[in-house]
Design a protein around this motif. Structure first.
Motif, PDB file in Angstrom:
ATOM      1  N   LYS A  92     -30.465   9.270  -1.311  1.00  0.00           N
ATOM      2  CA  LYS A  92     -30.003  10.609  -0.967  1.00  0.00           C
ATOM      3  C   LYS A  92     -29.727  11.395  -2.179  1.00  0.00           C
ATOM      4  O   LYS A  92     -29.603  12.561  -2.229  1.00  0.00           O
ATOM      5  CB  LYS A  92     -28.521  10.274  -0.575  1.00  0.00           C
ATOM      6  N   GLY A  93     -29.683  10.671  -3.416  1.00  0.00           N
ATOM      7  CA  GLY A  93     -29.526  11.619  -4.655  1.00  0.00           C
ATOM      8  C   GLY A  93     -30.794  12.217  -4.798  1.00  0.00           C
ATOM      9  O   GLY A  93     -31.152  13.421  -5.282  1.00  0.00           O
ATOM     10  N   ASP A  94     -32.124  11.904  -4.597  1.00  0.00           N
ATOM     11  CA  ASP A  94     -33.438  12.559  -4.564  1.00  0.00           C
ATOM     12  C   ASP A  94     -33.474  13.567  -3.740  1.00  0.00           C
ATOM     13  O   ASP A  94     -34.031  14.569  -4.000  1.00  0.00           O
ATOM     14  CB  ASP A  94     -34.655  11.412  -4.740  1.00  0.00           C
ATOM     15  N   ALA A  95     -33.112  13.113  -2.556  1.00  0.00           N
ATOM     16  CA  ALA A  95     -32.995  14.398  -1.451  1.00  0.00           C
ATOM     17  C   ALA A  95     -32.320  15.499  -1.790  1.00  0.00           C
ATOM     18  O   ALA A  95     -32.746  16.709  -1.710  1.00  0.00           O
ATOM     19  CB  ALA A  95     -32.553  13.905  -0.108  1.00  0.00           C
ATOM     20  N   TYR A  96     -31.147  15.395  -2.502  1.00  0.00           N
ATOM     21  CA  TYR A  96     -30.395  16.382  -2.816  1.00  0.00           C
ATOM     22  C   TYR A  96     -30.867  17.006  -4.052  1.00  0.00           C
ATOM     23  O   TYR A  96     -30.909  18.564  -4.180  1.00  0.00           O
ATOM     24  CB  TYR A  96     -28.856  15.752  -3.362  1.00  0.00           C
ATOM     25  N   GLU A  97     -31.301  16.683  -4.829  1.00  0.00           N
ATOM     26  CA  GLU A  97     -32.098  17.105  -6.041  1.00  0.00           C
ATOM     27  C   GLU A  97     -33.196  17.783  -5.645  1.00  0.00           C
ATOM     28  O   GLU A  97     -33.494  18.998  -6.414  1.00  0.00           O
ATOM     29  CB  GLU A  97     -32.595  15.939  -7.045  1.00  0.00           C
ATOM     30  N   GLY A  98     -33.937  17.331  -4.594  1.00  0.00           N
ATOM     31  CA  GLY A  98     -35.014  18.234  -4.139  1.00  0.00           C
ATOM     32  C   GLY A  98     -34.577  19.637  -3.717  1.00  0.00           C
ATOM     33  O   GLY A  98     -35.284  20.746  -3.930  1.00  0.00           O
ATOM     34  N   ASN A 156     -24.042  16.075  -6.937  1.00  0.00           N
ATOM     35  CA  ASN A 156     -25.102  15.228  -7.293  1.00  0.00           C
ATOM     36  C   ASN A 156     -24.762  13.955  -8.040  1.00  0.00           C
ATOM     37  O   ASN A 156     -25.656  13.185  -7.887  1.00  0.00           O
ATOM     38  CB  ASN A 156     -25.915  16.366  -8.204  1.00  0.00           C
ATOM     39  N   LEU A 157     -23.878  14.088  -8.843  1.00  0.00           N
ATOM     40  CA  LEU A 157     -23.330  12.712  -9.510  1.00  0.00           C
ATOM     41  C   LEU A 157     -22.883  11.853  -8.638  1.00  0.00           C
ATOM     42  O   LEU A 157     -23.257  10.717  -8.688  1.00  0.00           O
ATOM     43  CB  LEU A 157     -22.259  13.140 -10.565  1.00  0.00           C
ATOM     44  N   MET A 158     -22.078  12.301  -7.660  1.00  0.00           N
ATOM     45  CA  MET A 158     -21.232  11.295  -6.623  1.00  0.00           C
ATOM     46  C   MET A 158     -22.800  10.582  -5.848  1.00  0.00           C
ATOM     47  O   MET A 158     -22.787   9.494  -5.449  1.00  0.00           O
ATOM     48  CB  MET A 158     -20.529  12.210  -5.501  1.00  0.00           C
ATOM     49  N   LEU A 159     -23.710  11.633  -5.195  1.00  0.00           N
ATOM     50  CA  LEU A 159     -24.951  10.920  -4.518  1.00  0.00           C
ATOM     51  C   LEU A 159     -25.742   9.987  -5.370  1.00  0.00           C
ATOM     52  O   LEU A 159     -26.152   9.289  -5.005  1.00  0.00           O
ATOM     53  CB  LEU A 159     -25.574  12.113  -4.229  1.00  0.00           C
ATOM     54  N   HIS A 160     -25.605  10.241  -6.854  1.00  0.00           N
ATOM     55  CA  HIS A 160     -26.570   9.327  -7.522  1.00  0.00           C
ATOM     56  C   HIS A 160     -25.564   8.106  -8.052  1.00  0.00           C
ATOM     57  O   HIS A 160     -25.956   7.210  -8.959  1.00  0.00           O
ATOM     58  CB  HIS A 160     -26.976  10.160  -8.716  1.00  0.00           C
ATOM     59  N   GLY A 161     -24.260   7.882  -7.606  1.00  0.00           N
ATOM     60  CA  GLY A 161     -23.591   6.783  -7.778  1.00  0.00           C
ATOM     61  C   GLY A 161     -22.690   6.806  -8.939  1.00  0.00           C
ATOM     62  O   GLY A 161     -22.216   5.824  -9.668  1.00  0.00           O
TER      63      GLY A 161
END
Length: 518
Positions: free
Chosen positions: A127-133, A225-230
């Motif tokens: 999910k983090g990589d998807a949002y980052e994209g 972004n931070l939340m999605l990356h944990g």
């Protein structure tokens, strides 16, 4: 669901909504609101059973139960009410607006895209990589202006690999943009330390990171972004919406990673009663600064020095003018070389940033205790600029392009470095300069090159054959931020601990919007 499948799904919806006039930035923002509501709902259910920060009338299930114009009105009202909250709710929903034009498309995004996935159970890498994209795509949209908040991820990864954060450390970014440095440091720590204790894992999630961001809309995206990356949770995200330069926050950190905003000066446009405009430069005067200046990048260098604990480590992206500018620039360089161990400089090529023509570098230094003798012994410089050509689309910088630099940096023990340049190997990109050599240069300039530029029409003489600073060789001051801050006499050494403004009487100094643009 894997990352590529999720990214494709996100893009499909984005393309549909763009037909209605919604920009990439608007799409990312609307996703942020809806993802926050859905994840808060997921965390309130088994097996988590955590109390939700969202009041029941505005929770995800209330949104899911509505359709048509009723849904449209309820979504708008939900954003307004949650924007009145405090803490993380205020960070995510402050000044939030519904940018959807069609209730049916809002319903599709809610039901088919967001509700169809269990985001809390999904891996942070997916999910983090998807949002980052999405953020990277938004940065490429020049109309959005979002590129100024986006540092190339290959560069961030190399900087983090060199700094090598350790479990238990606290890592700060005083100009955090969309959070790239913070979540990359988080990924580094989890990948290099697979056997963290429970306390170390809790620290990593709740206490290891701090970020400051001046722009509310960017801080909102950073928080998600931070939340999605944990990192952080619906109750607490380690991002503050504030001017980092305004004051010493009092906190000290083990590591600072940053790419502060490029811009010539901090300034504010003033419109008088007679309609005439004048510009006021925002000059930062602080007791903890070595010199007073309106140059934003020089102020960030001083601020980062303050933020570090003794023996704390920093890696900071700076434009060329920080390396050669006179006045306050020279004062700050000499102080930095004396009071910190300035051990590494990475000369970056052009074509990395979404702002055109930016010439930048990464400075690595460690803060040290007070000493009569200078802490910097040798500055190692890696020239990734001369005869290197990158572009954002056709030849973007990759992490492998930085492999040689990271290996030569020698993160495991940087005191075991070996130069690749010598009289016999003049093409070597890695060489060291002793402290005495550096301070003997004109203005203690660190703007050093030694390789011959083979670019057609731009042949450059080796260092021994030319002057000490960039202006000696006719270069236009190193890209954005290169106008000398010592014109106009605004530097005064040691301030009085407050922020002041000096009237510039309408001279051609950029407005705050211009100054903040990279």
């Amino acid at each position: 669901m894997n990352t590529s499948t999720l990214v494709q799904k996100l893009w499909n919806y984005c393309n549909v909504l763009r037909d209605d006039g919604m920009s990439y930035g608007d799409y990312v923002e609307q996703l942020t609101y809806l993802l926050f509501l859905k994840m808060a709902d997921e965390r309130s259910r088994p097996p988590h059973n955590q109390p939700s920060p969202i009041p029941a009338p505005y929770a995800w299930r209330a949104l899911l139960a509505k359709d048509g114009d009723v849904l449209f009105d309820h979504y708008r009202h939900t954003l307004e009410e949650l924007g009145k909250g405090k803490g993380t709710l205020a960070l995510i929903f402050a000044k939030a607006q519904n940018k959807f034009q069609d209730p049916a498309k809002l319903r599709r995004v809610i039901v088919d895209l967001i509700d169809a996935e269990n985001w809390s159970a999904m891996g942070a890498d997916v999910k983090g990589d998807a949002y980052e994209g999405l953020l990277e795509k938004n940065a490429q949209d020049t109309k959005s202006g979002a590129g100024q908040y986006f540092t190339p991820r290959a560069l961030i990864q190399a900087m983090v690999d060199c700094i090598a954060p350790r479990p238990g450390e606290v890592i700060c970014d005083p100009a955090c943009g969309t959070g790239g440095f913070l979540f990359t440091a988080h990924q580094y720590l989890t990948q290099h330390n697979p056997n963290l204790t429970r306390d170390e894992k809790r620290h990593l999630k709740e206490g290891a990171f701090r970020g400051w961001e001046l722009v509310q809309a960017t801080a909102r995206v950073c928080a998600m972004n931070l939340m999605l990356h944990g990192i952080g949770s619906e109750k607490s995200v380690p991002v503050r919406v504030a001017d980092a330069l305004a004051a010493d926050p009092g906190e000290r950190f083990d590591v600072v990673l940053a790419n502060p905003p490029f811009g010539k000066k901090s300034s504010t446009m003033i419109v008088g009663e007679d309609g005439k405009t004048s510009t006021e430069k925002d000059i930062v005067e602080r007791d903890d600064f070595w010199a007073t200046t309106s140059n934003k990048q020089l102020n960030f260098v001083q601020h980062i020095k303050t933020l570090l604990k003794a023996n704390g480590r920093a890696a900071v992206v700076v434009p060329d003018n920080v390396l050669f500018e006179g006045g306050a620039g020279e004062t700050i360089r000499r102080k930095l070389l004396h009071e910190c161990d300035v051990h590494t400089l990475l000369r970056l090529p052009t074509g990395l940033f979404y702002a055109q023509g930016v010439k930048a570098n990464v400075v690595f230094f460690d803060k040290k205790p007070a000493s009569e003798t200078p802490w910097t012994k040798k500055l190692w410089i890696y020239d990734l600029r001369t005869n290197k050509h990158f572009t954002l689309k056709t030849n973007p910088l990759k992490r492998t392009d930085l492999d040689e630099f990271v290996a030569l940096y020698h993160p495991a023990n940087r005191h075991q470095r070996q130069a690749t340049w010598s009289a016999e190997k003049p093409e070597g990109r890695w060489r060291g300069y002793e402290y005495d050599e550096l301070v003997a240069r004109d203005k203690a300039s660190l703007d050093i090159f030694w390789l011959k530029d083979e670019t057609p029409g731009r042949q450059r003489q080796p260092a021994a054959a030319r002057g000490h600073c960039a202006r000696d060789r006719g270069r236009p001051g190193g890209g954005a931020g290169a106008v000398s801050a010592d014109r106009g006499g605004f530097e005064r050494h040691r301030g009085i601990g407050r922020r002041v403004r000096g009237r510039d009487n309408g001279s051609a100094v950029p407005s705050r919007a211009d100054a903040d643009a990279q």
